[in-house]
Design an enzyme around this catalytic site. Structure first.
Site, PDB file in Angstrom:
ATOM      1  N   ASP A  47       0.775  -1.112  -0.141  1.00 22.98           N
ATOM      2  CA  ASP A  47      -0.104   0.041  -0.064  1.00 22.98           C
ATOM      3  C   ASP A  47       0.959   1.234  -0.074  1.00 22.98           C
ATOM      4  O   ASP A  47       1.659   1.581   0.884  1.00 22.98           O
ATOM      5  CB  ASP A  47      -1.051  -0.161   1.355  1.00 22.98           C
ATOM      6  CG  ASP A  47      -2.180   0.889   1.031  1.00 22.98           C
ATOM      7  OD1 ASP A  47      -1.875   1.937   0.420  1.00 22.98           O
ATOM      8  OD2 ASP A  47      -3.147   0.539   1.739  1.00 22.98           O
ATOM      9  N   ASP A  48       0.726   2.281  -1.111  1.00 20.77           N
ATOM     10  CA  ASP A  48       1.428   3.361  -1.328  1.00 20.77           C
ATOM     11  C   ASP A  48       3.192   3.027  -1.351  1.00 20.77           C
ATOM     12  O   ASP A  48       3.945   3.920  -0.963  1.00 20.77           O
ATOM     13  CB  ASP A  48       1.287   4.093  -0.076  1.00 20.77           C
ATOM     14  CG  ASP A  48       0.095   4.875  -0.005  1.00 20.77           C
ATOM     15  OD1 ASP A  48      -0.928   4.507  -0.763  1.00 20.77           O
ATOM     16  OD2 ASP A  48      -0.232   5.567   0.986  1.00 20.77           O
ATOM     17  N   CYS A  65      -6.249   4.005  -3.880  1.00 20.67           N
ATOM     18  CA  CYS A  65      -6.416   2.447  -3.600  1.00 20.67           C
ATOM     19  C   CYS A  65      -7.632   1.934  -3.951  1.00 20.67           C
ATOM     20  O   CYS A  65      -7.799   0.616  -4.357  1.00 20.67           O
ATOM     21  CB  CYS A  65      -6.033   2.234  -2.176  1.00 20.67           C
ATOM     22  SG  CYS A  65      -7.045   3.052  -0.795  1.00 20.67           S
ATOM     23  N   ARG A  96      -7.629  -1.330  -6.475  1.00 19.55           N
ATOM     24  CA  ARG A  96      -7.963  -2.772  -5.965  1.00 19.55           C
ATOM     25  C   ARG A  96      -8.915  -3.694  -6.495  1.00 19.55           C
ATOM     26  O   ARG A  96      -8.942  -4.616  -7.128  1.00 19.55           O
ATOM     27  CB  ARG A  96      -8.214  -2.886  -4.505  1.00 19.55           C
ATOM     28  CG  ARG A  96      -7.005  -2.454  -3.649  1.00 19.55           C
ATOM     29  CD  ARG A  96      -7.133  -1.905  -2.321  1.00 19.55           C
ATOM     30  NE  ARG A  96      -5.886  -1.335  -1.744  1.00 19.55           N
ATOM     31  CZ  ARG A  96      -5.108  -2.105  -1.086  1.00 19.55           C
ATOM     32  NH1 ARG A  96      -4.962  -3.258  -0.860  1.00 19.55           N
ATOM     33  NH2 ARG A  96      -3.912  -1.396  -0.596  1.00 19.55           N
ATOM     34  N   LYS A 121      -5.574  -5.859   3.618  1.00 16.65           N
ATOM     35  CA  LYS A 121      -6.595  -4.888   3.463  1.00 16.65           C
ATOM     36  C   LYS A 121      -7.386  -5.060   2.290  1.00 16.65           C
ATOM     37  O   LYS A 121      -7.170  -5.668   1.239  1.00 16.65           O
ATOM     38  CB  LYS A 121      -5.855  -3.652   3.185  1.00 16.65           C
ATOM     39  CG  LYS A 121      -6.513  -2.627   2.871  1.00 16.65           C
ATOM     40  CD  LYS A 121      -5.602  -1.139   2.317  1.00 16.65           C
ATOM     41  CE  LYS A 121      -6.493  -0.090   1.846  1.00 16.65           C
ATOM     42  NZ  LYS A 121      -5.596   1.140   1.701  1.00 16.65           N
ATOM     43  N   HIS A 151     -10.658  -2.936   1.263  1.00 15.49           N
ATOM     44  CA  HIS A 151     -10.997  -1.630   0.818  1.00 15.49           C
ATOM     45  C   HIS A 151     -11.964  -1.435  -0.257  1.00 15.49           C
ATOM     46  O   HIS A 151     -12.032  -0.528  -1.215  1.00 15.49           O
ATOM     47  CB  HIS A 151      -9.856  -0.757   0.673  1.00 15.49           C
ATOM     48  CG  HIS A 151     -10.091   0.715   1.299  1.00 15.49           C
ATOM     49  ND1 HIS A 151      -9.219   1.771   1.017  1.00 15.49           N
ATOM     50  CD2 HIS A 151     -11.161   1.382   1.468  1.00 15.49           C
ATOM     51  CE1 HIS A 151      -9.420   3.002   1.585  1.00 15.49           C
ATOM     52  NE2 HIS A 151     -10.872   2.842   1.700  1.00 15.49           N
ATOM     53  N   SER A 202      -8.092   1.294   4.935  1.00 14.97           N
ATOM     54  CA  SER A 202      -6.875   1.904   5.314  1.00 14.97           C
ATOM     55  C   SER A 202      -6.943   1.833   6.474  1.00 14.97           C
ATOM     56  O   SER A 202      -7.606   1.969   7.585  1.00 14.97           O
ATOM     57  CB  SER A 202      -6.811   3.037   4.568  1.00 14.97           C
ATOM     58  OG  SER A 202      -6.701   3.239   3.165  1.00 14.97           O
ATOM     59  N   HIS A 238       1.433   2.453   3.675  1.00 18.03           N
ATOM     60  CA  HIS A 238       0.671   3.567   3.971  1.00 18.03           C
ATOM     61  C   HIS A 238       0.678   3.945   5.387  1.00 18.03           C
ATOM     62  O   HIS A 238       0.982   3.142   6.270  1.00 18.03           O
ATOM     63  CB  HIS A 238      -0.875   3.070   3.781  1.00 18.03           C
ATOM     64  CG  HIS A 238      -2.118   3.838   3.662  1.00 18.03           C
ATOM     65  ND1 HIS A 238      -2.352   4.688   5.016  1.00 18.03           N
ATOM     66  CD2 HIS A 238      -2.778   4.265   2.688  1.00 18.03           C
ATOM     67  CE1 HIS A 238      -3.411   5.402   4.645  1.00 18.03           C
ATOM     68  NE2 HIS A 238      -3.748   5.186   3.293  1.00 18.03           N
ATOM     69  N   ASP A 291      -0.378  -0.825  -5.037  1.00 21.65           N
ATOM     70  CA  ASP A 291      -1.787  -0.295  -5.315  1.00 21.65           C
ATOM     71  C   ASP A 291      -1.705   0.911  -5.887  1.00 21.65           C
ATOM     72  O   ASP A 291      -2.645   1.513  -6.861  1.00 21.65           O
ATOM     73  CB  ASP A 291      -2.607  -0.278  -4.133  1.00 21.65           C
ATOM     74  CG  ASP A 291      -2.394   0.829  -3.195  1.00 21.65           C
ATOM     75  OD1 ASP A 291      -1.062   1.134  -2.960  1.00 21.65           O
ATOM     76  OD2 ASP A 291      -3.197   1.171  -2.402  1.00 21.65           O
ATOM     77  N   ASN A 292      -0.622   1.795  -5.713  1.00 25.00           N
ATOM     78  CA  ASN A 292      -0.346   2.884  -6.281  1.00 25.00           C
ATOM     79  C   ASN A 292       1.005   3.707  -5.765  1.00 25.00           C
ATOM     80  O   ASN A 292       1.679   2.987  -5.011  1.00 25.00           O
ATOM     81  CB  ASN A 292      -1.483   4.191  -5.945  1.00 25.00           C
ATOM     82  CG  ASN A 292      -1.592   4.225  -4.553  1.00 25.00           C
ATOM     83  OD1 ASN A 292      -2.802   3.725  -4.120  1.00 25.00           O
ATOM     84  ND2 ASN A 292      -0.884   4.659  -3.903  1.00 25.00           N
ATOM     85  N   LYS A 337       1.166   9.208  -5.442  1.00 23.09           N
ATOM     86  CA  LYS A 337      -0.397   9.043  -5.266  1.00 23.09           C
ATOM     87  C   LYS A 337      -1.124  10.130  -5.480  1.00 23.09           C
ATOM     88  O   LYS A 337      -0.887  11.447  -5.333  1.00 23.09           O
ATOM     89  CB  LYS A 337      -0.526   8.772  -3.711  1.00 23.09           C
ATOM     90  CG  LYS A 337      -1.481   8.263  -3.136  1.00 23.09           C
ATOM     91  CD  LYS A 337      -1.842   7.731  -2.081  1.00 23.09           C
ATOM     92  CE  LYS A 337      -3.005   7.401  -1.333  1.00 23.09           C
ATOM     93  NZ  LYS A 337      -3.159   6.768  -0.037  1.00 23.09           N
TER      94      LYS A 337
END
Length: 461
Positions: A43-44, A83, A87, A137, A139, A162, A250, A302-303, A323
């Site tokens: 994540d991130d 995200c 996803r 996660k 989301h 998150s 994240h 994810d990004n 992001k």
């Protein structure tokens, strides 16, 4: 690697050995004919946040080794730079815009989610006899009809959104739920001022219930790894699909005790080193159990990095921005694919590829039927995984988070409030040379293409 870090790795291995999740090298078992699939989604994590992509200040030996034994992608993107739609794109092979998603994320007070009518990788694989699990996660909606268990996953263990969010009182509590930090059932059920009182205090779910609130986030990476290994062990006769979605890097950042202070980069580096350790545990277990040659493992993000968080954020270098952005730093991310004996070793792939491609590629490898009556945006990149880059499928276009950017081939068009931008990504990956004035015909054709594509992005497709 420093002696202190080696001790940290050894300590974590001892922890897992004590609960029976790591084993001595054993004789290989007969692998399932259909390939197992593991997607590890961070994540991130930015393009420049892994050692083999140029990261400094911390070490990622397991990911670097994974790249040496497999394939490292240099032009791999997610379907969005944030995200929730990212996803959705990974799991369905479709831009979330196709079912009307507005490009935002879901919060604990959100009532909606990804429509149950969308077909996920897990749902696609179930008819092929796959056992499926999500660890980490989600989301994509925390209401009962949107949970992973309603989207093809046999098992779910993780946080529903998150890790900087809070509790959602409508998610039912398990009978033996654990409350931490002196909080109580009444606190959980009281939604008043939840963001102010309980931000960063997120619930841990198992299947459809909360089993712990707030979860101790310093233990999340370790506990996720234990859960992932347990699932693999229980289903080693396969086939299985494991979607392993880390909560970090994240913010807020947390690392377990063996990794705190282990890097020169501070807490961010500590977090990445623990994620790297986790990847090492997964790959080692696959090797030990004779599963490696029949298991495709894909590691990605994810990004891009949340640059506004400064020292708590990673890097997209040499890409522009991060992001939320339509620039390459927003959605071009690190990606490593590994399957000994199938994916050639030490390969660097420069083909334009995407998380959207994962579903159709898994369908091809497993013999699963593609979702019916669905416009898919992903491509079957099986030739790419085999190292046959010359026969890579050609992508018609690539979209970004907003409705104002499109890529066709090496050309990328962006329309902002103040100007039109045009970049050739083959010669200018960092997007520093705006060529809009030099190529007006290219600007016109891409603007027309973007308008046509946007017009087709409808919920009914």
């Amino acid at each position: 690697m420093s002696n202190s870090l080696l001790k940290n790795f050894d300590l974590h291995k001892c922890i897992l050995s004590a609960i029976g999740l790591t084993t001595a090298v054993m004789q290989p078992i007969h692998a399932a004919q259909k390939p197992n699939v593991i997607v590890i989604y961070t994540d991130d994590l930015g393009y420049g946040d892994v050692g083999c992509y140029g990261a400094e200040g911390y070490e990622t030996p397991h990911l670097d080794q994974m790249a040496k034994e497999g394939m490292r992608f240099t032009d791999f993107s997610t379907s969005s730079s944030i995200c929730t739609p990212s996803r959705a794109g990974l799991l369905t092979g479709r831009y979330a815009k196709r079912w009307g998603h507005n490009g935002k994320v879901y919060f604990p007070d959100s009532k909606d989610g990804m429509p149950p009518s969308e077909i996920t990788i897990a749902e696609m694989l179930k008819p092929q006899g796959y056992q499926t699990a999500l660890v980490g996660k989600w989301h994509l909606g925390h209401q009962p009809q949107y949970l992973p268990t309603a989207q093809g996953f046999d098992y779910y263990f993780g946080i529903p959104y998150s890790n900087d969010m809070w509790q959602a009182p409508e998610i039912p509590l398990a009978k033996n739920v654990i409350f931490n930090d002196g909080l109580t059932r009444d606190d959980y059920l009281d939604p008043k001022q939840a963001t102010a009182k309980f931000r960063n205090r997120v619930p841990l779910m198992q299947r459809t219930e909360v089993i712990e609130w707030p979860v101790d986030q310093t233990q999340l990476t370790r506990r996720y790894t234990e859960e992932a290994l347990a699932f693999i062990r229980e289903n080693e006769n396969g086939p299985f699909f494991l979607y392993f979605a880390h909560a970090m890097p994240h913010i807020p950042l947390y690392a377990s005790e063996p990794f705190k202070g282990s890097s020169e980069r501070g807490l961010f580096g500590d977090v990445i080193q623990e994620i790297d350790w986790s990847v090492g545990q997964i790959l080692s277990f696959l090797n030990e159990r004779g599963l490696a040659e029949n298991t495709l493992v894909v590691f990605t993000s994810d990004n891009g990095p949340w640059l506004q968080k400064k020292t708590e954020a990673g890097s997209a270098d040499p890409l522009r921005n991060g992001k939320f952005s339509d620039y390459e730093g927003g959605c071009r991310v690190p990606c490593i694919a590994w399957q000994p004996g199938f994916i050639p070793t030490n390969q660097v792939c420069n083909v334009n590829t995407s998380t959207l491609d994962i579903l159709p590629t898994i369908a091809s490898l497993s013999g699963a039927e593609l979702p019916k009556n669905r416009v898919l945006d992903g491509l079957d990149i099986t030739p790419v995984l085999k190292g046959d880059f010359g026969n890579a499928p050609k992508r018609d276009y690539q979209l970004y988070r907003s409705k104002n950017a499109i890529r066709v081939g090496d050309w990328k068009y962006l329309k902002t409030k103040n100007k039109i931008e045009l970049y050739n990504l083959a010669s200018d990956t960092s997007e520093q040379q705006n060529l809009a004035d030099n190529y007006p015909e290219k600007v016109s054709s891409l603007a027309k293409k973007l308008a046509e594509v946007n017009a087709k992005m409808r919920r009914s497709q």
